[in-house]
Design a protein around this motif. Structure first.
Motif, PDB file in Angstrom:
ATOM      1  N   ILE A 113       0.531  -1.346   0.041  1.00  0.00           N
ATOM      2  CA  ILE A 113       0.194  -0.139  -0.028  1.00  0.00           C
ATOM      3  C   ILE A 113       0.603   1.665  -0.044  1.00  0.00           C
TER       4      ILE A 113
ATOM      5  N   ARG B 103       0.214   5.872   0.071  1.00  0.00           N
ATOM      6  CA  ARG B 103      -0.562   6.886  -0.113  1.00  0.00           C
ATOM      7  C   ARG B 103      -1.788   6.862  -0.937  1.00  0.00           C
TER       8      ARG B 103
ATOM      9  N   CYS C 243      -2.566   0.716  -4.156  1.00  0.00           N
ATOM     10  CA  CYS C 243      -2.123  -0.640  -4.058  1.00  0.00           C
ATOM     11  C   CYS C 243      -1.622  -1.732  -5.330  1.00  0.00           C
TER      12      CYS C 243
ATOM     13  N   LYS D 222      -6.746   4.087  -4.291  1.00  0.00           N
ATOM     14  CA  LYS D 222      -8.098   3.934  -4.047  1.00  0.00           C
ATOM     15  C   LYS D 222      -9.337   4.246  -4.504  1.00  0.00           C
TER      16      LYS D 222
ATOM     17  N   SER E 146     -11.941   3.407   2.859  1.00  0.00           N
ATOM     18  CA  SER E 146     -11.638   3.010   4.567  1.00  0.00           C
ATOM     19  C   SER E 146     -11.131   1.252   4.947  1.00  0.00           C
ATOM     20  N   LEU E 147     -11.375   0.841   3.815  1.00  0.00           N
ATOM     21  CA  LEU E 147     -10.926  -0.844   3.964  1.00  0.00           C
ATOM     22  C   LEU E 147     -10.144  -1.394   3.447  1.00  0.00           C
ATOM     23  N   ARG E 148      -8.953  -0.165   2.408  1.00  0.00           N
ATOM     24  CA  ARG E 148      -7.963  -0.504   2.341  1.00  0.00           C
ATOM     25  C   ARG E 148      -6.915  -0.921   3.119  1.00  0.00           C
ATOM     26  N   ARG E 149      -6.324  -2.006   3.148  1.00  0.00           N
ATOM     27  CA  ARG E 149      -5.412  -2.676   5.042  1.00  0.00           C
ATOM     28  C   ARG E 149      -4.635  -3.451   4.712  1.00  0.00           C
ATOM     29  N   LEU E 150      -3.230  -3.495   4.697  1.00  0.00           N
ATOM     30  CA  LEU E 150      -2.383  -4.640   3.865  1.00  0.00           C
ATOM     31  C   LEU E 150      -2.900  -6.360   4.691  1.00  0.00           C
TER      32      LEU E 150
ATOM     33  N   GLN F 127      -5.412  -7.012   3.332  1.00  0.00           N
ATOM     34  CA  GLN F 127      -7.117  -8.074   3.383  1.00  0.00           C
ATOM     35  C   GLN F 127      -6.841  -8.564   2.440  1.00  0.00           C
TER      36      GLN F 127
ATOM     37  N   ALA G 131     -13.579  -5.339   0.149  1.00  0.00           N
ATOM     38  CA  ALA G 131     -12.869  -6.044   0.623  1.00  0.00           C
ATOM     39  C   ALA G 131     -13.753  -7.375   1.114  1.00  0.00           C
TER      40      ALA G 131
END
Length: 68
Positions: free
Chosen positions: A10, A12, A15, A29, A36-40, A42, A65
């Motif tokens: 990810i 800024r 990803c 994004k 807001s659900l962009r997480r490593l 995921q 997600a």
């Protein structure tokens, strides 16, 4: 066609999503239904798009997600 993979890296505003074949897709994004659900790590499902430049990762859109 929809693919499933996980967020490997990810930055800024973007990803990279890795699918089971090892291929990585690029997603901004704005391509996420809920950024807001962009997480490593995921897990996500997405629609792959044709490559714009063969030397770069193909783009992904409609990223969503999902549970692992």
């Amino acid at each position: 066609m929809t693919l499933v993979g996980f967020i490997k890296r990810i930055n800024r505003d973007y990803c990279f999503i890795r699918v089971p074949t090892g291929q990585e897709y690029f997603a901004h994004k704005r391509d996420f239904k809920d950024p807001s659900l962009r997480r490593l790590g995921q897990y996500v499902q997405f629609t792959p798009l044709p490559p714009i430049d063969p030397s770069k990762n193909p783009p992904a859109t409609d990223v969503e997600a999902i549970a692992a």
